[in-house]
Design a protein around this motif. Structure first.
Motif, PDB file in Angstrom:
ATOM      1  N   GLN A 167       0.824  -1.204   0.000  1.00 43.04           N
ATOM      2  CA  GLN A 167       0.000   0.000   0.000  1.00 43.04           C
ATOM      3  C   GLN A 167       0.863   1.261   0.000  1.00 43.04           C
ATOM      4  OE1 GLN A 167      -2.824   0.059   3.210  1.00 43.04           O
ATOM      5  NE2 GLN A 167      -4.371   0.926   1.874  1.00 43.04           N
ATOM      6  N   ARG A 168       1.973   1.245   0.745  1.00 44.92           N
ATOM      7  CA  ARG A 168       2.888   2.411   0.758  1.00 44.92           C
ATOM      8  C   ARG A 168       3.489   2.648  -0.618  1.00 44.92           C
ATOM      9  NH1 ARG A 168       4.242   0.250   5.787  1.00 44.92           N
ATOM     10  NH2 ARG A 168       6.041  -0.826   4.909  1.00 44.92           N
ATOM     11  N   ALA A 169       3.680   1.597  -1.404  1.00 43.46           N
ATOM     12  CA  ALA A 169       4.201   1.757  -2.762  1.00 43.46           C
ATOM     13  C   ALA A 169       3.098   2.162  -3.741  1.00 43.46           C
ATOM     14  CB  ALA A 169       4.853   0.457  -3.227  1.00 43.46           C
ATOM     15  N   TRP A 170       1.904   1.600  -3.574  1.00 41.71           N
ATOM     16  CA  TRP A 170       0.821   1.808  -4.526  1.00 41.71           C
ATOM     17  C   TRP A 170       0.217   3.210  -4.461  1.00 41.71           C
ATOM     18  CZ3 TRP A 170      -1.059   0.712  -8.924  1.00 41.71           C
ATOM     19  CH2 TRP A 170      -2.347   1.061  -9.254  1.00 41.71           C
ATOM     20  N   VAL A 171      -0.004   3.735  -3.283  1.00 41.80           N
ATOM     21  CA  VAL A 171      -0.704   5.013  -3.142  1.00 41.80           C
ATOM     22  C   VAL A 171       0.027   6.146  -3.876  1.00 41.80           C
ATOM     23  CG1 VAL A 171      -1.461   6.761  -1.481  1.00 41.80           C
ATOM     24  CG2 VAL A 171      -1.987   4.344  -1.082  1.00 41.80           C
ATOM     25  N   PRO A 172       1.336   6.330  -3.702  1.00 39.30           N
ATOM     26  CA  PRO A 172       2.005   7.397  -4.468  1.00 39.30           C
ATOM     27  C   PRO A 172       1.992   7.142  -5.982  1.00 39.30           C
ATOM     28  CG  PRO A 172       3.382   6.703  -2.624  1.00 39.30           C
ATOM     29  CD  PRO A 172       2.249   5.732  -2.724  1.00 39.30           C
ATOM     30  N   LEU A 173       2.110   5.879  -6.386  1.00 36.53           N
ATOM     31  CA  LEU A 173       2.061   5.567  -7.816  1.00 36.53           C
ATOM     32  C   LEU A 173       0.690   5.900  -8.395  1.00 36.53           C
ATOM     33  CD1 LEU A 173       3.219   4.390 -10.417  1.00 36.53           C
ATOM     34  CD2 LEU A 173       2.511   2.132  -9.592  1.00 36.53           C
ATOM     35  N   ALA A 174      -0.368   5.511  -7.708  1.00 39.49           N
ATOM     36  CA  ALA A 174      -1.719   5.810  -8.175  1.00 39.49           C
ATOM     37  C   ALA A 174      -1.926   7.320  -8.272  1.00 39.49           C
ATOM     38  CB  ALA A 174      -2.747   5.171  -7.246  1.00 39.49           C
ATOM     39  N   ALA A 175      -1.442   8.065  -7.291  1.00 32.98           N
ATOM     40  CA  ALA A 175      -1.581   9.527  -7.320  1.00 32.98           C
ATOM     41  C   ALA A 175      -0.872  10.104  -8.548  1.00 32.98           C
ATOM     42  CB  ALA A 175      -1.023  10.136  -6.045  1.00 32.98           C
ATOM     43  N   LEU A 176       0.317   9.601  -8.838  1.00 32.45           N
ATOM     44  CA  LEU A 176       1.061  10.057 -10.017  1.00 32.45           C
ATOM     45  C   LEU A 176       0.294   9.745 -11.299  1.00 32.45           C
ATOM     46  CD1 LEU A 176       3.650  11.145 -11.403  1.00 32.45           C
ATOM     47  CD2 LEU A 176       4.503   8.799 -11.314  1.00 32.45           C
ATOM     48  N   LEU A 177      -0.249   8.544 -11.383  1.00 31.94           N
ATOM     49  CA  LEU A 177      -0.976   8.150 -12.589  1.00 31.94           C
ATOM     50  C   LEU A 177      -2.217   9.007 -12.818  1.00 31.94           C
ATOM     51  CD1 LEU A 177      -0.659   4.267 -12.341  1.00 31.94           C
ATOM     52  CD2 LEU A 177       0.582   5.813 -13.868  1.00 31.94           C
ATOM     53  N   PHE A 178      -2.829   9.498 -11.754  1.00 34.57           N
ATOM     54  CA  PHE A 178      -3.982  10.387 -11.903  1.00 34.57           C
ATOM     55  C   PHE A 178      -3.561  11.796 -12.298  1.00 34.57           C
ATOM     56  CE2 PHE A 178      -6.218   7.214  -9.241  1.00 34.57           C
ATOM     57  CZ  PHE A 178      -7.297   7.002 -10.073  1.00 34.57           C
ATOM     58  N   ARG A 179      -2.393  12.251 -11.839  1.00 31.69           N
ATOM     59  CA  ARG A 179      -1.944  13.622 -12.140  1.00 31.69           C
ATOM     60  C   ARG A 179      -1.231  13.732 -13.479  1.00 31.69           C
ATOM     61  NH1 ARG A 179       0.135  13.690  -6.593  1.00 31.69           N
ATOM     62  NH2 ARG A 179       2.168  13.401  -7.545  1.00 31.69           N
ATOM     63  N   LEU A 180      -0.643  12.665 -13.955  1.00 24.85           N
ATOM     64  CA  LEU A 180       0.181  12.700 -15.160  1.00 24.85           C
ATOM     65  C   LEU A 180      -0.543  13.243 -16.389  1.00 24.85           C
ATOM     66  CD1 LEU A 180       3.129  12.055 -15.725  1.00 24.85           C
ATOM     67  CD2 LEU A 180       2.435   9.753 -16.362  1.00 24.85           C
ATOM     68  N   PRO A 181      -1.740  12.761 -16.736  1.00 18.34           N
ATOM     69  CA  PRO A 181      -2.397  13.297 -17.940  1.00 18.34           C
ATOM     70  C   PRO A 181      -2.638  14.806 -17.882  1.00 18.34           C
ATOM     71  CG  PRO A 181      -3.452  11.258 -17.274  1.00 18.34           C
ATOM     72  CD  PRO A 181      -2.488  11.631 -16.172  1.00 18.34           C
ATOM     73  N   SER A 182      -3.021  15.329 -16.731  1.00 17.20           N
ATOM     74  CA  SER A 182      -3.253  16.775 -16.663  1.00 17.20           C
ATOM     75  C   SER A 182      -1.939  17.542 -16.787  1.00 17.20           C
ATOM     76  CB  SER A 182      -4.001  17.162 -15.389  1.00 17.20           C
ATOM     77  OG  SER A 182      -3.208  16.913 -14.256  1.00 17.20           O
ATOM     78  N   GLY A 183      -0.853  16.968 -16.280  1.00 24.37           N
ATOM     79  CA  GLY A 183       0.453  17.597 -16.445  1.00 24.37           C
ATOM     80  C   GLY A 183       0.875  17.638 -17.903  1.00 24.37           C
TER      81      GLY A 183
END
Length: 43
Positions: free
Chosen positions: A12-28
């Protein structure tokens, strides 16, 4: 049907930051394309 197997605390500690990045990446990408080239990510 077996119960779902949830993520371990370590996973979970690895997944949560990755998921957050994947949600922000397209808008970036969209922001940079719009700023630099007048395009949108969806175009």
């Amino acid at each position: 049907m077996p119960d779902p197997q949830w993520l371990s605390p370590e996973e979970q500690r690895a997944w949560v930051p990755l998921a957050a990045l994947l949600f922000r990446l397209p808008s970036g990408f969209d922001s940079q394309l719009q700023r630099d080239e007048g395009l949108t990510f969806a175009s």
